[in-house]
Design a protein around this motif. Structure first.
Motif, PDB file in Angstrom:
ATOM      1  N   VAL A  25     -11.878   4.881   4.694  1.00 45.68           N
ATOM      2  CA  VAL A  25     -10.596   5.564   4.861  1.00 45.68           C
ATOM      3  C   VAL A  25     -10.714   6.771   5.784  1.00 45.68           C
ATOM      4  CG1 VAL A  25      -8.836   6.905   3.657  1.00 45.68           C
ATOM      5  CG2 VAL A  25      -9.676   4.783   2.659  1.00 45.68           C
ATOM      6  N   CYS A  26     -11.745   7.586   5.575  1.00 43.67           N
ATOM      7  CA  CYS A  26     -11.869   8.818   6.352  1.00 43.67           C
ATOM      8  C   CYS A  26     -12.202   8.535   7.813  1.00 43.67           C
ATOM      9  CB  CYS A  26     -12.919   9.728   5.722  1.00 43.67           C
ATOM     10  SG  CYS A  26     -12.436  10.272   4.056  1.00 43.67           S
ATOM     11  N   ALA A  27     -12.965   7.479   8.076  1.00 44.77           N
ATOM     12  CA  ALA A  27     -13.277   7.112   9.455  1.00 44.77           C
ATOM     13  C   ALA A  27     -12.078   6.470  10.137  1.00 44.77           C
ATOM     14  CB  ALA A  27     -14.469   6.152   9.489  1.00 44.77           C
ATOM     15  N   ASN A  28     -11.097   6.027   9.346  1.00 38.44           N
ATOM     16  CA  ASN A  28      -9.914   5.356   9.874  1.00 38.44           C
ATOM     17  C   ASN A  28      -8.712   6.279   9.992  1.00 38.44           C
ATOM     18  OD1 ASN A  28     -10.774   2.702  10.386  1.00 38.44           O
ATOM     19  ND2 ASN A  28      -8.930   1.871   9.454  1.00 38.44           N
ATOM     20  N   GLY A  29      -8.951   7.590   9.991  1.00 40.84           N
ATOM     21  CA  GLY A  29      -7.850   8.520  10.206  1.00 40.84           C
ATOM     22  C   GLY A  29      -7.259   9.120   8.956  1.00 40.84           C
ATOM     23  N   GLY A  30      -7.992   9.043   7.828  1.00 41.69           N
ATOM     24  CA  GLY A  30      -7.524   9.673   6.608  1.00 41.69           C
ATOM     25  C   GLY A  30      -6.647   8.772   5.766  1.00 41.69           C
ATOM     26  N   ARG A  55       5.736  10.969   6.623  1.00 41.54           N
ATOM     27  CA  ARG A  55       4.644  10.586   5.727  1.00 41.54           C
ATOM     28  C   ARG A  55       3.773  11.813   5.479  1.00 41.54           C
ATOM     29  NH1 ARG A  55       0.262   7.042   9.307  1.00 41.54           N
ATOM     30  NH2 ARG A  55       0.087   8.505  11.050  1.00 41.54           N
ATOM     31  N   LYS A  56       2.999  11.758   4.431  1.00 43.28           N
ATOM     32  CA  LYS A  56       2.205  12.903   4.008  1.00 43.28           C
ATOM     33  C   LYS A  56       0.727  12.538   4.007  1.00 43.28           C
ATOM     34  CE  LYS A  56       1.629  16.075   0.102  1.00 43.28           C
ATOM     35  NZ  LYS A  56       2.075  16.397  -1.288  1.00 43.28           N
ATOM     36  N   CYS A  57      -0.079  13.471   4.481  1.00 39.86           N
ATOM     37  CA  CYS A  57      -1.531  13.261   4.414  1.00 39.86           C
ATOM     38  C   CYS A  57      -1.979  13.500   2.980  1.00 39.86           C
ATOM     39  CB  CYS A  57      -2.269  14.215   5.354  1.00 39.86           C
ATOM     40  SG  CYS A  57      -4.081  14.046   5.258  1.00 39.86           S
ATOM     41  N   MET A  58      -2.541  12.470   2.354  1.00 39.09           N
ATOM     42  CA  MET A  58      -2.957  12.564   0.954  1.00 39.09           C
ATOM     43  C   MET A  58      -4.433  12.908   0.809  1.00 39.09           C
ATOM     44  SD  MET A  58      -0.729   9.223  -0.008  1.00 39.09           S
ATOM     45  CE  MET A  58      -1.383   8.933  -1.627  1.00 39.09           C
ATOM     46  N   SER A  59      -5.126  13.074   1.945  1.00 34.65           N
ATOM     47  CA  SER A  59      -6.560  13.360   1.876  1.00 34.65           C
ATOM     48  C   SER A  59      -6.894  14.747   2.402  1.00 34.65           C
ATOM     49  CB  SER A  59      -7.344  12.301   2.655  1.00 34.65           C
ATOM     50  OG  SER A  59      -6.956  12.257   4.015  1.00 34.65           O
ATOM     51  N   THR A  60      -5.898  15.620   2.488  1.00 35.99           N
ATOM     52  CA  THR A  60      -6.115  16.975   3.016  1.00 35.99           C
ATOM     53  C   THR A  60      -7.227  17.693   2.269  1.00 35.99           C
ATOM     54  OG1 THR A  60      -3.809  17.131   3.700  1.00 35.99           O
ATOM     55  CG2 THR A  60      -5.030  19.186   3.497  1.00 35.99           C
ATOM     56  N   PRO A  66     -10.020  14.555   7.004  1.00 30.44           N
ATOM     57  CA  PRO A  66      -8.725  14.973   7.549  1.00 30.44           C
ATOM     58  C   PRO A  66      -7.940  13.768   8.058  1.00 30.44           C
ATOM     59  CG  PRO A  66     -10.456  15.349   9.163  1.00 30.44           C
ATOM     60  CD  PRO A  66     -11.145  14.874   7.905  1.00 30.44           C
ATOM     61  N   CYS A  67      -6.625  13.901   8.083  1.00 33.12           N
ATOM     62  CA  CYS A  67      -5.784  12.824   8.620  1.00 33.12           C
ATOM     63  C   CYS A  67      -5.636  12.981  10.129  1.00 33.12           C
ATOM     64  CB  CYS A  67      -4.404  12.860   7.973  1.00 33.12           C
ATOM     65  SG  CYS A  67      -4.377  12.261   6.272  1.00 33.12           S
ATOM     66  N   VAL A  68      -5.561  11.861  10.815  1.00 42.27           N
ATOM     67  CA  VAL A  68      -5.344  11.840  12.264  1.00 42.27           C
ATOM     68  C   VAL A  68      -4.080  11.025  12.522  1.00 42.27           C
ATOM     69  CG1 VAL A  68      -6.257  11.156  14.497  1.00 42.27           C
ATOM     70  CG2 VAL A  68      -7.817  11.991  12.721  1.00 42.27           C
ATOM     71  N   GLY A  69      -3.097  11.631  13.187  1.00 43.11           N
ATOM     72  CA  GLY A  69      -1.862  10.907  13.472  1.00 43.11           C
ATOM     73  C   GLY A  69      -0.644  11.786  13.262  1.00 43.11           C
ATOM     74  N   ASP A  70       0.542  11.190  13.443  1.00 46.66           N
ATOM     75  CA  ASP A  70       1.799  11.923  13.343  1.00 46.66           C
ATOM     76  C   ASP A  70       2.306  11.957  11.908  1.00 46.66           C
ATOM     77  OD1 ASP A  70       1.869  12.329  16.103  1.00 46.66           O
ATOM     78  OD2 ASP A  70       2.823  10.377  16.447  1.00 46.66           O
ATOM     79  N   THR A  71       2.998  13.029  11.565  1.00 47.03           N
ATOM     80  CA  THR A  71       3.585  13.141  10.236  1.00 47.03           C
ATOM     81  C   THR A  71       5.044  12.683  10.223  1.00 47.03           C
ATOM     82  OG1 THR A  71       4.158  15.449  10.678  1.00 47.03           O
ATOM     83  CG2 THR A  71       2.062  15.030   9.552  1.00 47.03           C
TER      84      THR A  71
END
Length: 286
Positions: A25-30, A55-60, A66-71
């Motif tokens: 998950v973490c290597a795939n952008g969170g 959408r919300k980053c659930m792995s902050t 960390p999440c990578v991408g648009d919110t």
């Protein structure tokens, strides 16, 4: 789009039964939540409008995730074809086509942020780091706790019984005799600390009979306040070199001791005299 909204609804109801991810998950952008919206589509058909989805980053708060991408993003809404007397069947650039067995205005844009394997749970879940040890008066023991960071996202952690660890002994690592590293051309006394599990400290009485030949006290003729001193050499965690330090005046009347206390976060003992972490030590003599 209707099938996509149904999928989101099913996801929210079944969030406690998500499968494990087959990828890191973490290597795939969170770990992201699903896209969701509270807006009503302004048009009823034809893929003529878009709604704002977030959408919300659930792995902050996950370790190194960390999440990578648009919110937020805009997604087509009400994609079914329009019927007479609408001005057109589909808004440009979309055309009528059969999608999932019904007539829709497409083709739908590809979603680069959406995995065919999502939503899913990180294997084993994510635990928080352990808290520092604290004294549990009722158990008369030292305890530390942690919590499952992914549980609120519907992804329970494995080993749920390990949310607390308890030790009747002080949890710090025992000190090590390092005479082979510190003696060089000097003599060393055996490491023999007394551990106090109640307050997580350690101490050792120094050999301190003043001797003209240098045993057990050491002569420091240039020392400003006294000539004879107790001295130790210690090694820090992860190091092979040593540090020398004077502990007390051999000529003083009080009992001479080295004192250390437990750092309940790093789980190493620290010297009370200078706060250095200590892997092991030995008193030295000339």
């Amino acid at each position: 789009m209707k099938s996509f909204l149904i999928f989101i609804s099913l996801f929210l109801r079944a969030v406690q039964n998500l499968p494990d991810c087959s990828f890191d998950v973490c290597a795939n952008g969170g770990m992201w939540s699903e896209w969701s919206t509270t807006s009503k589509c302004p048009t009823e058909c034809g893929s003529c409008s878009k709604n704002l989805y977030t959408r919300k980053c659930m792995s902050t708060n996950f370790p190194n995730c960390p999440c990578v991408g648009d919110t937020y993003r805009y997604i087509l809404c009400n994609s079914k074809t329009c019927v007479y007397p609408a001005q057109r069947t589909c808004c440009i650039p979309y055309v009528p086509m059969i999608i999932n067995g019904s007539q829709q205005c497409g083709p739908f844009p590809k979603d680069p942020d959406r995995s065919s394997e999502s939503p899913c749970c990180p294997k084993g879940g994510f635990w928080s780091t352990w808290s520092a040890y604290f004294r549990d008066g009722e158990k008369k023991a030292w305890s530390r706790t942690r919590r499952c960071l992914t549980e609120e996202a519907g992804c329970p952690c494995t080993d749920p019984g390990t949310t607390i660890e308890t030790s009747t002994a002080c949890p710090c690592r025992k000190l090590v005799d390092v005479s082979s590293l510190v003696k060089t051309n000097l003599g060393t006394y055996t490491l023999n600390p007394v551990y106090n599990d109640e307050d997580c400290t350690a101490s050792q009485v120094m050999e301190s009979q003043k001797s003209a030949v240098g045993e057990p006290c050491n002569e420091y003729t240039s020392w400003k306040y006294y000539r004879w001193t107790n001295a130790v050499r210690y090694v820090k965690p992860g190091r092979s070199d040593y540090v020398g330090i004077k502990i007390s005046n051999c000529e003083a009347a009080h009992e001479k001791k080295i004192f250390l206390y437990c750092d309940r976060e790093t789980l190493n003992y620290r010297l009370a005299i200078n706060n250095d972490e200590v892997y092991g030590y030995n008193q030295i003599y000339q």
